[in-house]
Design a protein around this motif. Structure first.
Motif, PDB file in Angstrom:
ATOM      1  N   UNK A  62       0.791  -1.230   0.000  1.00  0.00           N
ATOM      2  CA  UNK A  62       0.000   0.000   0.000  1.00  0.00           C
ATOM      3  C   UNK A  62       0.824   1.281   0.000  1.00  0.00           C
ATOM      4  N   UNK A  63       1.573   1.534   1.051  1.00  0.00           N
ATOM      5  CA  UNK A  63       2.324   2.784   1.151  1.00  0.00           C
ATOM      6  C   UNK A  63       3.445   2.849   0.119  1.00  0.00           C
ATOM      7  N   UNK A  64       3.991   1.720  -0.246  1.00  0.00           N
ATOM      8  CA  UNK A  64       5.040   1.681  -1.266  1.00  0.00           C
ATOM      9  C   UNK A  64       4.500   2.203  -2.599  1.00  0.00           C
ATOM     10  N   UNK A  65       3.302   1.788  -2.978  1.00  0.00           N
ATOM     11  CA  UNK A  65       2.749   2.223  -4.258  1.00  0.00           C
ATOM     12  C   UNK A  65       2.502   3.729  -4.264  1.00  0.00           C
ATOM     13  N   UNK A  66       1.981   4.269  -3.164  1.00  0.00           N
ATOM     14  CA  UNK A  66       1.710   5.703  -3.099  1.00  0.00           C
ATOM     15  C   UNK A  66       3.019   6.489  -3.097  1.00  0.00           C
ATOM     16  N   UNK A  67       4.000   6.045  -2.310  1.00  0.00           N
ATOM     17  CA  UNK A  67       5.299   6.721  -2.281  1.00  0.00           C
ATOM     18  C   UNK A  67       5.949   6.716  -3.659  1.00  0.00           C
ATOM     19  N   UNK A  68       5.895   5.603  -4.344  1.00  0.00           N
ATOM     20  CA  UNK A  68       6.483   5.501  -5.686  1.00  0.00           C
ATOM     21  C   UNK A  68       5.772   6.433  -6.658  1.00  0.00           C
ATOM     22  N   UNK A  69       4.449   6.444  -6.613  1.00  0.00           N
ATOM     23  CA  UNK A  69       3.673   7.300  -7.515  1.00  0.00           C
ATOM     24  C   UNK A  69       3.967   8.779  -7.281  1.00  0.00           C
ATOM     25  N   UNK A  70       4.274   9.134  -6.036  1.00  0.00           N
ATOM     26  CA  UNK A  70       4.574  10.533  -5.708  1.00  0.00           C
ATOM     27  C   UNK A  70       6.052  10.883  -5.887  1.00  0.00           C
ATOM     28  N   UNK A  71       6.860   9.899  -6.307  1.00  0.00           N
ATOM     29  CA  UNK A  71       8.252  10.170  -6.615  1.00  0.00           C
ATOM     30  C   UNK A  71       9.211  10.081  -5.444  1.00  0.00           C
ATOM     31  N   UNK A  72       8.805   9.449  -4.347  1.00  0.00           N
ATOM     32  CA  UNK A  72       9.720   9.275  -3.217  1.00  0.00           C
ATOM     33  C   UNK A  72      10.749   8.198  -3.566  1.00  0.00           C
ATOM     34  N   UNK A  73      12.014   8.480  -3.274  1.00  0.00           N
ATOM     35  CA  UNK A  73      13.091   7.520  -3.532  1.00  0.00           C
ATOM     36  C   UNK A  73      12.954   6.322  -2.603  1.00  0.00           C
ATOM     37  N   UNK A  74      13.348   5.161  -3.093  1.00  0.00           N
ATOM     38  CA  UNK A  74      13.333   3.918  -2.309  1.00  0.00           C
ATOM     39  C   UNK A  74      11.982   3.710  -1.621  1.00  0.00           C
ATOM     40  N   UNK A 126       6.874   1.973   5.395  1.00  0.00           N
ATOM     41  CA  UNK A 126       5.699   1.286   5.927  1.00  0.00           C
ATOM     42  C   UNK A 126       4.610   2.350   6.086  1.00  0.00           C
ATOM     43  N   UNK A 127       3.361   1.959   6.261  1.00  0.00           N
ATOM     44  CA  UNK A 127       2.283   2.956   6.302  1.00  0.00           C
ATOM     45  C   UNK A 127       2.473   4.051   7.352  1.00  0.00           C
ATOM     46  N   UNK A 128       2.885   3.721   8.559  1.00  0.00           N
ATOM     47  CA  UNK A 128       3.034   4.738   9.600  1.00  0.00           C
ATOM     48  C   UNK A 128       4.189   5.689   9.305  1.00  0.00           C
ATOM     49  N   UNK A 129       5.304   5.160   8.828  1.00  0.00           N
ATOM     50  CA  UNK A 129       6.439   6.017   8.485  1.00  0.00           C
ATOM     51  C   UNK A 129       6.079   6.938   7.335  1.00  0.00           C
ATOM     52  N   UNK A 130       5.398   6.408   6.338  1.00  0.00           N
ATOM     53  CA  UNK A 130       5.032   7.230   5.190  1.00  0.00           C
ATOM     54  C   UNK A 130       4.076   8.347   5.613  1.00  0.00           C
ATOM     55  N   UNK A 131       3.113   8.038   6.461  1.00  0.00           N
ATOM     56  CA  UNK A 131       2.189   9.064   6.945  1.00  0.00           C
ATOM     57  C   UNK A 131       2.947  10.180   7.665  1.00  0.00           C
ATOM     58  N   UNK A 132       3.922   9.808   8.485  1.00  0.00           N
ATOM     59  CA  UNK A 132       4.712  10.809   9.209  1.00  0.00           C
ATOM     60  C   UNK A 132       5.544  11.662   8.246  1.00  0.00           C
ATOM     61  N   UNK A 133       6.140  11.033   7.247  1.00  0.00           N
ATOM     62  CA  UNK A 133       6.961  11.761   6.269  1.00  0.00           C
ATOM     63  C   UNK A 133       6.091  12.727   5.466  1.00  0.00           C
ATOM     64  N   UNK A 134       4.936  12.273   5.022  1.00  0.00           N
ATOM     65  CA  UNK A 134       4.052  13.138   4.232  1.00  0.00           C
ATOM     66  C   UNK A 134       3.566  14.313   5.078  1.00  0.00           C
ATOM     67  N   UNK A 135       3.200  14.065   6.329  1.00  0.00           N
ATOM     68  CA  UNK A 135       2.761  15.149   7.210  1.00  0.00           C
ATOM     69  C   UNK A 135       3.900  16.145   7.428  1.00  0.00           C
TER      70      UNK A 135
END
Length: 121
Positions: free
Chosen positions: A81-93, A98-107
């Motif tokens: 889940x979070x990997x696909x969204x991060x990739x689509x938004x251009x985040x490296x690696x 994981x979902x919680x880390x990605x939410x914190x990074x986006x915020x």
């Protein structure tokens, strides 16, 4: 966010849907954490294009081991889940998020963008 019949149009990868998909979802706050992501129209179009190009690719079950064993990248061509969204938004690696880390990074990124805009004003 786009809506159809009063429900949100969401893009991600889901285990129950067997991978990358577009879904129309009732984002009830009791069931979902919704995080606004500030993007330009070009970034939004690029993210949607990424998802459209990857619809149907399988869910990365093995990639979930990366949450425990941090150097495990999962399987190429499969997405959680979070990997696909991060990739689509251009985040490296993107496999590292994981979902919680990605939410914190986006915020954090959203706060930084607002602060930068305030400084420029």
């Amino acid at each position: 966010m786009a809506y159809e019949n009063g429900m949100a149009v969401c893009w991600s990868s889901a285990y129950l849907d067997k991978g990358v998909r577009r879904a129309v979802v009732n984002l009830d706050p009791a069931d979902w954490d919704v995080i606004d992501i500030v993007t330009t129209p070009e970034q939004e179009a690029a993210a949607i294009a990424w998802f459209e190009a990857h619809v149907g690719q399988p869910y990365d079950v093995a990639g979930l081991f990366g949450f425990v064993f941090r150097h495990y990248e999962g399987e190429k061509g499969k997405w959680f889940c979070s990997e696909s969204v991060a990739e689509a938004l251009g985040y490296a690696e993107s496999w590292r998020y994981d979902p919680n880390t990605f939410a914190a990074v986006v915020a954090h990124d959203a706060i930084r963008m607002v602060q930068t805009a305030q400084l420029a004003a």
